[in-house]
Design an enzyme around this catalytic site. Structure first.
Site, short mmCIF file in Angstrom:
data_model
loop_
_atom_site.label_atom_id
_atom_site.label_comp_id
_atom_site.label_asym_id
_atom_site.label_seq_id
_atom_site.Cartn_x
_atom_site.Cartn_y
_atom_site.Cartn_z
N SER A 150 0.80 -1.14 -0.14
CA SER A 150 0.14 0.10 0.02
C SER A 150 0.86 1.30 -0.09
O SER A 150 1.53 1.66 -0.91
CB SER A 150 -0.99 -0.01 1.14
OG SER A 150 -2.12 0.93 1.20
N ASP A 169 9.88 5.71 -10.40
CA ASP A 169 9.61 6.34 -11.61
C ASP A 169 10.26 7.63 -11.96
O ASP A 169 10.45 7.91 -12.99
CB ASP A 169 8.06 6.44 -11.69
CG ASP A 169 7.34 5.16 -11.82
OD1 ASP A 169 7.88 4.16 -12.19
OD2 ASP A 169 5.84 5.40 -12.10
N LYS A 193 -0.77 -4.34 -3.08
CA LYS A 193 -2.07 -3.77 -2.54
C LYS A 193 -2.21 -2.65 -2.94
O LYS A 193 -1.50 -1.37 -2.40
CB LYS A 193 -2.07 -3.91 -1.06
CG LYS A 193 -3.42 -3.64 -0.13
CD LYS A 193 -3.74 -2.55 -0.16
CE LYS A 193 -5.01 -2.14 0.60
NZ LYS A 193 -5.68 -0.96 0.84
#
Length: 471
Positions: free
Chosen positions: A318, A329, A343
């Site tokens: 999460s 990224d 998740k």
């Protein structure tokens, strides 16, 4: 009887419509949702009311209407995915307390699988962690009561209790021929959200165990302390998110913002309602809980540029995955470890009144480059074969009724997230059982040692220019 059933049917249609209205979804303004409200499944509601009527008239013992309706709501939510749930008064209160970092119990993140309680991850520095409870363990008995037939809420309630009281868990573990029995003592679980230390001058280590209300502030304090303790300029930083089950979204944005350029995209969400479509950026408006002081404003400027490695594993879930995905990224940090839990769904807490609520999955998380985290997780830049080959690791894709990835073919996602098999001899399995839990950040932490070595290999030490006198 027919009149009774007819009245019951009308009552239930009213109840369903009333519940929908009382939730006060902002989505009510969306045309698609409005249309769906006008086309309620009358036949299914009629069948529902008939079952209600039969239970009221024929069940062996009288059952209160409140219990039947509550269980019906709970069943609707449990049938959706592993994370949607009905929260009664006690559970709603415990959820609110848990985000503040203190609650009672054993210290394990659990889910339900095939009627048994399955351990997602033991929380560091808790009775369960110290006793040796492991990811993937199946709890089959709590004290002398079999878990089969319990709801997840019932099982959790039995495991929680007053501090200093004992509890016995019987567990089935992969690789073990007989069930294992653990005697634990309940405690007040106080989770230290951020831990830090100077590994050596110039190299800092920060571990986040869970994303709580003050995680952003605690991280800022830890970074400032590391810079003060280092006798030389900071050369590199390790951010450890291993076995961090997640927590509050705004805290994940705060942690990401500490290392990313101002206003960089951290994460975005996609759902059916307008409120479920969000873009969260590395700016105070997205991580401050109120209009208070920006706790990240006075961090050392080079915290956004020094070489950095983020450690993850199958227990990173999460909020941990949001941070790791954002740093990866934006090429701000190398991610090292094993495939994360996966998740990647958003749960919204919707109060129902009377101090109850529902926890409803309303959106999926996407990394800045548009990768869905759900049922896939974050793939490290550098895989650690030792942890990545651990067959006990439970991931989102292993859970019953898990939400699909949303962008990729389900089979392809599962295949990508597959863990390489590693056969172990009986002796190795036996030795593994006897091992105590490894302390993250300790001298025995092989991944931390590897990360520091890799950081040093990235850092170009300035060359010393020498010249010889000509004579």
């Amino acid at each position: 009887m027919r009149n009774f059933m007819k009245k019951t049917s009308l009552i239930f249609v009213g109840v369903v419509v009333g519940i929908m209205v009382s939730l006060n979804f902002s989505a009510i303004a969306d045309k698609q949702i409005r249309d769906e409200l006008h086309t309620l499944p009358i036949e299914e509601l009629r069948a529902f009311s008939q079952v209600f009527g039969r239970i009221k008239s024929d069940y062996v013992e009288p059952v209160e209407d409140k219990k039947l309706i509550t269980e019906a709501i709970n069943g609707m939510l449990v049938g959706l995915d592993p994370h949607s749930a009905y929260l009664d008064t006690e559970e709603y209160k415990e959820l609110q307390i848990g985000t503040q970092g203190e609650f009672g119990g054993l210290g394990i993140q659990v889910t339900m699988e095939d009627g048994l309680v399955k351990v997602i991850s033991p929380i560091e520095d808790t009775p369960a962690f110290r006793a040796g409870i492991k990811t993937g363990d199946l709890i089959i008995k709590i004290d002398s009561t079999a878990v089969k037939g319990m709801t997840l809420s019932d099982a959790i309630k039995r495991m929680r209790g007053k501090p200093d009281t004992s509890i016995e868990l019987t567990i089935v573990r992969e690789g073990e021929t007989e069930p294992l029995t653990f005697e634990l003592v309940r405690a007040i679980i106080k989770i230290e959200s951020v831990k830090s230390k100077l590994v050596e001058p110039g190299y800092g280590y920060v571990r986040i165990t869970q994303f709580q209300e003050r995680t952003g502030e605690n991280l800022a304090e830890a970074i400032t302390k590391l810079y003060q303790e280092s006798q030389i300029p900071m050369k590199g930083l390790i951010l450890d998110l291993r076995s961090d089950p997640g927590g509050l979204l705004n805290s994940a944005v705060a942690v990401s913002a500490a290392f990313l350029p101002s206003d960089a995209l951290v994460v975005y969400t996609e759902g059916r309602t307008s409120d479920a479509k969000m873009q969260l950026r590395a700016s105070p408006e997205y991580y401050l809980r109120s209009s208070g002081r920006d706790f990240l404003a006075n961090l050392p400027a080079d915290i956004k540029t020094i070489p950095m490695i983020t450690l993850v594993d199958g227990g990173s879930a999460s909020a941990s995955e949001i941070v790791a995905g954002a740093l990866q990224d934006h090429k701000r940090s190398i991610v090292m470890g094993s495939q994360t839990f996966g998740k990647g769904s958003v749960q919204t807490i919707l109060p129902l009144g009377n101090n109850t609520a529902i926890k409803l999955t309303t959106a999926r998380y996407y990394t800045p480059n548009g990768q869905s985290i759900q049922a896939k997780g974050i793939t490290p830049d550098i895989l650690d074969e030792e942890t990545n080959s651990n067959s006990r690791l439970l991931r989102e894709a292993d859970l019953n009724r898990h939400l699909s990835n949303g962008k990729e073919d389900e089979k392809a996602v599962t295949k990508k997230a597959d863990k390489p098999s590693a056969s172990k001899s009986p002796k190795e399995k036996h030795d593994k059982k006897k091992d105590g839990p490894m302390e993250f950040g300790s001298s025995d932490d092989h991944l931390l040692v590897r990360a520091i070595d890799h950081l040093k290999s990235l850092i170009q030490e300035p060359e010393i220019q020498t010249s010889e006198a000509q004579g």
